[in-house]
Design an enzyme around this catalytic site. Structure first.
Site: not given
Ligand SMILES: [Zn+2]
Length: 446
Positions: A262, A315, A320-321, A374
């Site tokens: 993750h 996914k 945010c990643y 975010h």
């Molecule tokens: Zn996010």
């Protein structure tokens, strides 16, 4: 309905039957998916690439991915320019900091230090102006009320709550943003005692006394201990071994051994090694991180149509990643000497044209609302797109200083929208260095 028919046909095909249903799962004639028609600015070298999804297995995951790609392509059409609304973003975070929040923010009542960090950090990244005295007082007051027993019980998420490693991490980052060294000096040795009480026999740390332990809680403790210069052999005994046991067959890291790789956990694990290791060569040892596998997993997180990053295999893209995964790249680039591991340009396009909201703030993806979390991590990601990092670990006098404090940066374009960050901390580069100088010099003089 048409999609349901396609799914039935597909399953029938897999079963070797046809039952009179026309099997046609190809989207070759689907004009909606002809992404090459996208009218992009000729100055951009980033062009959304067609995705391999079109002939793939039909499932909810595939449908959702396809719908998201169409949404993103629409967004690219609607926002053909790379613009940055710094004034609107500043207005959004300042208003959120200084006025009473609406009632639905009640659910964030265990996250007061997080909100301070998420709102103060964007200002430090995009504004030349320092935080106003009023905001500095507000943050210092808020964090002071969350500190339990002068640090012996950590920092809590709210005034009447118990200390928590994640709140402690966010609280300390907030105090670094306000440069409140007086308070940090006062609590640092007490925090050390509390961290020792959270230490588990396997080398990891619990989030709070009796709480869960994972790569996240372990990073929170290690990162605070490193920046306050309170790391000891006792504190980090077996921690590297435990973290290594969290790397999965995919290459990314999970929260605990034998679970799924993750983005957030992978960031926490790799950033922790930048705290535990003082030399790049430690990454090359056989008993260390499987760098090739991690690189393969990390580069697979950037998608061709969207340009943005996802947090896990299969996914959807999520802004945010741009930090959780985005920070893996400069860390990996700087220890391996590989060239650029992701398209900084493509991620920049996703951030500025799809995740940036017109009224200020940033969102996960088009169609979602903006939020503090975010907004902060997307801006951190934008900063990573605008900077290249290397590590200088040659100075023997600094052998005892973690790699996290040995980054050097180069801004790619003089017209960048953000200031540089430290990839291990997600804080402005200069503030992290000032903090390191304060605590490492302070201890050398003692
Ligand atoms: Zn996010």
């Amino acid at each position: 309905m048409a999609k349901d028919k396609e799914k039935v046909a597909y399953i029938m095909k897999l079963l070797g039957r046809k039952r009179g249903v026309e099997v046609n799962i190809s989207h070759d004639n689907d004009s909606d998916r002809e992404i090459n028609k996208l009218d992009t600015n000729p100055e951009f070298s980033f062009n959304p690439q067609d995705s391999p999804i079109k002939d793939d297995y039909i499932s909810k995951t595939v449908d959702d991915q396809e719908d998201t790609e169409m949404l993103i392509l629409e967004c690219y059409k609607e926002h053909p320019q790379l613009q940055f609304s710094d004034k609107l973003h500043l207005a959004y975070v300042r208003k959120s900091l200084q006025s009473q929040l609406p009632h639905y923010y009640n659910s964030l009542d265990a996250n007061h230090p997080w909100m301070m960090y998420w709102l103060a950090n964007p200002q430090s990244l995009i504004s030349e102006e320092p935080l106003t005295a009023q905001i500095v007082d507000l943050i210092n007051d808020k964090i002071s009320r969350c500190i339990r027993s002068e640090g012996l019980g950590g920092i809590a998420g709210g005034a009447n709550q118990m200390g928590h490693a994640a709140s402690t991490y966010a609280g300390v980052l907030s105090l670094i943003l306000t440069e409140n060294y007086e308070l940090l000096d006062k609590i640092r040795h007490n925090l050390y005692k509390w961290f020792i009480s959270l230490k588990l026999p396997n080398g990891s740390f619990a989030m709070h006394v009796g709480g869960e332990s994972d790569t996240r809680s372990t990073y929170c403790v290690l990162s605070v201990a490193a920046i306050l210069n309170i790391v000891t052999d006792e504190l980090v005994e077996k921690t590297a071994e435990w973290l290594l046991s969290c790397q999965t067959y995919e290459g990314g890291f999970a929260g605990v051994p034998y679970t799924e790789a993750h983005g957030g956990y992978s960031f926490c694990a790799l950033a922790s090694f930048f705290i535990l290791y003082n030399k790049k060569s430690q990454f090359q040892e056989k008993s260390s991180v499987h760098l090739d596998a991690l690189i393969k997993w990390a580069v697979s997180r950037q998608y061709g149509v969207e340009g943005g990053l996802s947090g896990r295999t299969n996914k959807l893209v999520d802004a945010c990643y741009s930090f959780w995964i985005g920070a893996l790249y400069p860390m990996l680039e700087s220890v391996t000497g590989e060239g650029e591991l992701f398209s900084r340009e493509a991620l920049g396009h996703y951030i500025l044209r799809c995740a940036q909201a017109e009224g200020g703030g940033f969102r996960d993806k088009p169609g979602k609302s903006v939020d503090f979390y975010h907004t902060n991590y997307t801006l951190c990601g934008l900063s990573l797109c605008e900077t290249l990092f290397t590590i200088d670990d040659d100075d023997e006098k600094e052998d005892s200083i973690p790699l996290a404090f040995k980054f050097m940066y180069k801004t790619i374009d003089s017209n960048s929208f953000t200031g540089p960050i430290n990839p291990v901390y997600g804080l402005p580069f200069d503030l992290t260095n000032t903090c390191r100088d304060h605590f490492y010099r302070l201890d050398n003089e003692a």
